[in-house]
Design an enzyme around this catalytic site. Structure first.
Site, PDB file in Angstrom:
ATOM      1  N   LYS A 126       0.816  -1.219   0.000  1.00 49.69           N
ATOM      2  CA  LYS A 126       0.000   0.000   0.000  1.00 49.69           C
ATOM      3  C   LYS A 126       0.848   1.267   0.000  1.00 49.69           C
ATOM      4  O   LYS A 126       0.449   2.272  -0.590  1.00 49.69           O
ATOM      5  CB  LYS A 126      -0.986  -0.001   1.179  1.00 49.69           C
ATOM      6  CG  LYS A 126      -0.431  -0.242   2.544  1.00 49.69           C
ATOM      7  CD  LYS A 126      -1.558  -0.390   3.569  1.00 49.69           C
ATOM      8  CE  LYS A 126      -1.020  -0.709   4.967  1.00 49.69           C
ATOM      9  NZ  LYS A 126      -0.442  -2.071   5.030  1.00 49.69           N
ATOM     10  N   ASN A 149      -1.353   6.676   6.932  1.00 50.44           N
ATOM     11  CA  ASN A 149      -0.502   5.699   7.597  1.00 50.44           C
ATOM     12  C   ASN A 149       0.936   5.800   7.122  1.00 50.44           C
ATOM     13  O   ASN A 149       1.838   5.196   7.691  1.00 50.44           O
ATOM     14  CB  ASN A 149      -1.037   4.284   7.325  1.00 50.44           C
ATOM     15  CG  ASN A 149      -0.402   3.230   8.190  1.00 50.44           C
ATOM     16  OD1 ASN A 149      -0.372   3.332   9.408  1.00 50.44           O
ATOM     17  ND2 ASN A 149       0.123   2.191   7.555  1.00 50.44           N
ATOM     18  N   HIS A 196      -1.864  -9.111  11.801  1.00 54.77           N
ATOM     19  CA  HIS A 196      -2.629  -8.388  12.826  1.00 54.77           C
ATOM     20  C   HIS A 196      -3.778  -9.211  13.414  1.00 54.77           C
ATOM     21  O   HIS A 196      -4.790  -8.642  13.850  1.00 54.77           O
ATOM     22  CB  HIS A 196      -3.184  -7.066  12.268  1.00 54.77           C
ATOM     23  CG  HIS A 196      -2.150  -6.146  11.715  1.00 54.77           C
ATOM     24  ND1 HIS A 196      -1.058  -5.742  12.441  1.00 54.77           N
ATOM     25  CD2 HIS A 196      -2.036  -5.567  10.488  1.00 54.77           C
ATOM     26  CE1 HIS A 196      -0.309  -4.942  11.686  1.00 54.77           C
ATOM     27  NE2 HIS A 196      -0.876  -4.833  10.512  1.00 54.77           N
TER      28      HIS A 196
END
Length: 462
Positions: A126, A149, A196
């Protein structure tokens, strides 16, 4: 017990995002209280000097009574199920009006933003696609702000770039799960691999957090080879990218003998050999950026110019040296098996020769078994180092030649001795770096220095 006064906002977390949230609320004139689970958060004294009079609670959130709060705004690093706020989060999710809403920094950004948003998420790549799209926007003459982010916090972009006519944001699952409605002009969900799960519980929970990027979107770009990236809303306009020959309307790659081309349907866009980025996975990243850029109105020529010069982000599939037909690629950010698999599968098929893979470090209990098959297919040798090198040796032996080295320097010497024209020396460790380096950046810089020293020696040799 710390009580949040009625009408105040509770900001949870005093990291980069938490401080950005505080600055934003202060600019709006909204009173707030801050809480952080750490006894002494880094930068606490500086924060108190910057925001005199703002109450700060340090310690367990169960010692905070937020029942009268106007709203609770979480930093991305704070799990909404943390004791002390979990009940508010669950109640908000059930549509209850009995307590404060629980949101994150991106929800505040959406309220304040007056320009279109382009947003990118995925387990890997990303940052590359976000940066590419931002560069394409600049090349097209757009006033663009890039962050989220990646780099500058989204809320700070509103101040740093008040003239922006487009915001390009990298968004994590942590940011998206606390964003009720993003409402972006164009979004991309690039890929999904295990990560995660300590936060999201399982893969469906992780996917659900990522899929929040589709809420209110007007256009979506998804991975045609990964159905988990596809939206559940059939009414959302969707374009697919693939590393295969594209169908009508898709973005893909067509091979013609030794040549390959980026394509949009039957339209030829540019030869893959003109991309500075290495590997099939980066060709997929280029296609995702092209799909978003086309929807946003960027001229194709501008986007092609960016793809021809963009070398990749530091430590993320970055070409750092090339001589005598051998390329050295720094993918030190490949700190988990999924990221390394993407690098191997992306670069391996594009080589005239073979991969020489450098891996190892702190494996964090990962299962390295998935690396065996692609390395057997594409690699000349696996060269491993660091604390969990013995685990890699045990896992990979029998699939391909494996050499264990004491450290990265010795591993690079071994790679230099093995490399032949057409080969690629790839550092994509599938491990964290903290056994031998301060962080993955330091590991990548050590690799860069060694590779460039090798290049200089090679070019000076008659």
């Amino acid at each position: 017990m710390t009580r949040v006064p009625r009408g105040h906002t509770l900001v949870v977390g005093l990291g980069v995002s938490g401080r950005a949230i505080a600055r934003h609320l202060s600019r709006l004139g909204r009173p707030f209280v801050v809480a952080d689970t750490r006894p002494v958060p880094p930068g606490l004294d500086d924060f108190r000097r910057a925001f005199p009079g703002v109450a700060v609670h340090c310690g367990a959130l169960t010692e905070v009574d937020a029942s009268a709060a106007e709203e609770i705004v979480l930093s991305p690093g704070v799990d909404p199920l943390t004791p002390g706020i979990a009940d508010y989060w669950r109640a908000a999710g059930e549509g209850s009006d009995a307590g404060p809403r629980v949101i994150g920094e991106i929800a505040l950004f959406v309220r304040a933003c007056r320009a279109p948003i382009a947003a990118i998420t995925g387990s890997n790549a990303k940052s590359t696609v976000t940066t590419l799209l931002g560069e394409m926007a600049r090349e097209a003459g757009r006033r663009v702000a890039v962050g989220g982010n990646l780099g500058t916090a989204a809320l700070d972009l509103l101040v740093e770039r008040p003239d922006a006519e487009l915001f390009v944001l990298e968004l994590s699952s942590f940011q998206l799960e606390t964003t009720p409605r993003l409402g972006a002009e164009s979004v991309a969900f690039l890929n999904l691999s295990e990560d995660h799960l300590d936060r999201h519980g399982d893969m469906p929970g992780y996917r659900a957090a990522k899929a929040a990027i589709f809420r209110g979107a007007r256009h979506a770009v998804v991975n045609g080879e990964d159905p988990l990236t596809w939206p559940d809303d059939p009414a959302l306009p969707v374009e697919c990218f693939t590393t295969q020959v594209p169908q009508e309307g898709e973005w893909g790659i067509k091979r013609d003998g030794d040549d390959a081309w980026l394509m949009h349907g039957e339209r030829t866009l540019m030869p893959t050999g003109e991309l500075r980025l290495a590997g099939r996975h980066n060709q997929a990243n280029a296609l995702a950026a092209l799909a978003m850029g086309r929807h946003l109105g960027f001229p194709l020529d501008a986007m092609r110019r960016v793809l021809a010069r963009f070398p990749g982000l530091a430590h993320r599939g970055e070409l750092v040296a090339e001589a005598a037909g051998v390329r050295w690629i720094n993918d030190s950010k490949g700190t988990n098996v999924g990221a390394t698999l993407a690098a191997i599968a992306g670069i391996g098929p594009t080589l005239a020769g073979r991969l020489i893979w450098l891996g190892g470090g702190l494996g964090k209990g990962a299962d390295f078994t998935p690396l065996a098959a692609p390395l057997q297919r594409y690699a000349r040798e696996a060269i491993v180092f660091g604390r969990d090198a013995p685990v890699l040796v045990e896992t990979l032996t029998g699939s391909l030649p494996v050499t264990r080295c004491a450290d990265l320097d010795v591993a690079m010497d071994r790679a230099a001795a093995l490399a032949r024209p057409g080969d690629c020396v790839l550092l994509s460790p599938a491990c964290a770096s903290l056994d031998q380096f301060t962080d993955y950046q330091a590991r990548g810089e050590a690799f860069r220095a060694g590779a460039q020293a090798w290049q200089q020696r090679t070019e000076e040799t008659p």
